[in-house]
Design an enzyme around this catalytic site. Structure first.
Site, mmCIF file in Angstrom:
data_model
loop_
_atom_site.group_PDB
_atom_site.id
_atom_site.type_symbol
_atom_site.label_atom_id
_atom_site.label_comp_id
_atom_site.label_asym_id
_atom_site.label_seq_id
_atom_site.Cartn_x
_atom_site.Cartn_y
_atom_site.Cartn_z
ATOM 1 N N ARG A 26 -5.804 -4.122 11.518
ATOM 2 C CA ARG A 26 -5.255 -3.635 12.784
ATOM 3 C C ARG A 26 -6.258 -3.778 13.929
ATOM 4 O O ARG A 26 -5.868 -4.032 15.067
ATOM 5 C CB ARG A 26 -4.804 -2.177 12.613
ATOM 6 C CG ARG A 26 -3.520 -2.060 11.791
ATOM 7 C CD ARG A 26 -3.354 -0.681 11.169
ATOM 8 N NE ARG A 26 -2.056 -0.506 10.513
ATOM 9 C CZ ARG A 26 -1.753 -0.966 9.303
ATOM 10 N NH1 ARG A 26 -2.650 -1.642 8.614
ATOM 11 N NH2 ARG A 26 -0.552 -0.756 8.779
ATOM 12 N N GLY A 93 -0.012 -9.400 2.700
ATOM 13 C CA GLY A 93 1.271 -8.892 3.167
ATOM 14 C C GLY A 93 1.154 -8.148 4.480
ATOM 15 O O GLY A 93 2.070 -8.194 5.315
ATOM 16 N N ASP A 313 -1.195 2.723 -3.096
ATOM 17 C CA ASP A 313 -2.142 1.710 -3.566
ATOM 18 C C ASP A 313 -3.083 2.228 -4.651
ATOM 19 O O ASP A 313 -3.761 1.438 -5.313
ATOM 20 C CB ASP A 313 -2.973 1.165 -2.398
ATOM 21 C CG ASP A 313 -2.176 0.210 -1.527
ATOM 22 O OD1 ASP A 313 -1.206 -0.385 -2.031
ATOM 23 O OD2 ASP A 313 -2.519 0.062 -0.343
#
Length: 426
Positions: A26, A93, A313
């Site tokens: 990000r 992804g 995760d």
């Protein structure tokens, strides 16, 4: 191939883990559409995040590395240039989904793809809302699979309720919302990780959050100085290793402790682990602190869908903790694991059974009976870095060899994993 065989008697030390993968992605993406320079420290130089840098460079962004800092020179939200070639995200992804949100706002054509794993992952979850906003997207199976061809621009705001709680989908819509006329609203019934919202606010984005609704409108972003915290998903492997060894003591420095990511801490505490947080501070809207683990006896627990978005995760390594714990552990509501780098539910069961662990697959999760006597064996990563690292931690608890095939995928998120593992194992 990695080979682990330790039968540890003690874990002790003080370590740092690589920068948070989600936040690293990000920082590059928002820096690329901001005005001015963004300077990033502790950036994760794993394969996935390097794919994000490569894609942004192809979009005309100047990105430099010097003195262990990454500098991104942005010229605003509409300063990206039409790429001359296909954008390749590799195995990431996060890159394909978040970058698609940005590309939806650009008035040019772009084609974005990835490796064989990316080409199997569901893309309709982002292409459907982006099409509703007015962008033109095509791809294999009517945009349900990559490669994706995006001709952006002319976006309008939408109100969108996420059918499945997903930080990547939410982020793609919010990033497209920076370019849309009106106020874009995303409703997320189960709070997924909120790194995008925090960083957008830190960069000056006009974003508002009320209960489960995130609203955003056209905004100018401005470059920032960002310190990437250590990745709690990477720290989790060592947290479990230390928590399961009586007498162990381990400090993991400067880890991100964002509440949308600390489900692993809550679960380990519920299993009986002694965990403390120290030296807390904030950078770029993210809480950072030292995690201190003192080892002891673990007990089985129940993990339901309400906490899954906060630890999705970490489930591979939680399964290892469950194998070392006394009693049964049941994990449900985790069907999203089927759509990660591998089908993680099937992969965890297949590989852990090879090591003698009593584990079975549920329609939406796992059931593990502990404590298991872990045997040696040859296991496969399925090309998934988190499966590979979970199997390596299993290897610490047997005096036989655990051979992990296709372990090179670990470089995706933790290039120094093997060295760190050796440093703490006594």
């Amino acid at each position: 191939m990695m080979i682990v065989s330790n039968m540890i008697s003690k874990i002790h030390g003080e370590i740092k883990v690589p920068g948070d993968k989600s936040i690293s992605h990000r920082s590059i993406l928002l820096g690329s559409i901001s005005k001015g320079k963004t300077e990033i420290t502790n950036f994760l130089k794993g394969d996935d995040c390097l794919s994000t840098i490569a894609c942004c460079r192809k979009l005309g962004i100047k990105i430099e590395e010097k003195d262990n800092k990454i500098s991104v020179y942005g010229n605003g939200a509409l300063a990206l240039k039409e790429p001359e070639d296909i954008l390749n995200v590799g195995n990431s992804g996060t890159t394909i989904r978040l970058l698609s949100g940005i590309l939806a706002g650009q008035e040019f054509l772009s084609i974005i793809t990835g490796d064989s794993s990316i080409k199997k992952r569901p893309m309709a979850r982002i292409t459907t809302p982006l099409k509703e906003m007015g962008t033109t997207i095509d791809g294999r199976e009517d945009g349900r699979l990559a490669p994706l061809c995006i001709r952006g621009g002319g976006l309008k705001a939408i109100n969108y309720k996420l059918p499945v709680s997903s930080a990547q989908v939410k982020s793609a819509i919010l990033l497209a919302g920076l370019y849309a006329d009106g106020i874009t609203r995303v409703i997320d019934a189960s709070q997924s990780r909120d790194h995008t919202e925090r960083m957008l606010k830190a960069f000056g984005g006009q974003i508002d959050i009320v209960d489960n609704t995130i609203s955003i409108k056209k905004s100018d972003l401005y470059g920032q100085a960002i310190e990437i915290p250590g990745d709690i998903s990477s720290a989790a492997f060592f947290m479990v290793a230390a928590a399961a060894v009586p007498g162990a003591t381990l400090k993991i420095l400067k880890v991100g402790i964002n509440k949308t990511r600390t489900g692993i801490i809550d679960v380990l505490k519920k299993m009986g682990a002694a965990i403390e947080i120290d030296n807390v501070y904030i950078s770029g809207g993210e809480e950072i602190g030292d995690i201190i683990i003192n080892g002891g006896k673990l007990f089985g627990t129940t993990i339901g869908k309400e906490i899954i978005p906060r630890l999705i995760d970490e489930i591979p390594i939680i399964a290892v903790a469950a194998a070392l714990a006394e009693g049964k552990t049941t994990i449900t509501g985790a069907q999203e694991l089927k759509y990660k780098e591998s089908n993680r539910i099937a992969a965890i069961v297949t590989e852990m059974k090879k090591l003698g662990i009593k584990i079975s697959e549920l329609p939406d999760g796992l059931e593990i009976e502990g404590p298991s006597i872990i045997k040696g064996g040859k296991v496969d990563s399925h090309g998934d870095h988190r499966i590979a690292m979970a199997m390596a931690i299993c290897g610490l608890f047997t005096d036989e060899k655990v051979e992990i095939l296709n372990s090179a995928c670990i470089s995706t998120s933790f290039p120094t994993f093997e060295e760190t593992l050796k440093a703490i194992s006594l």
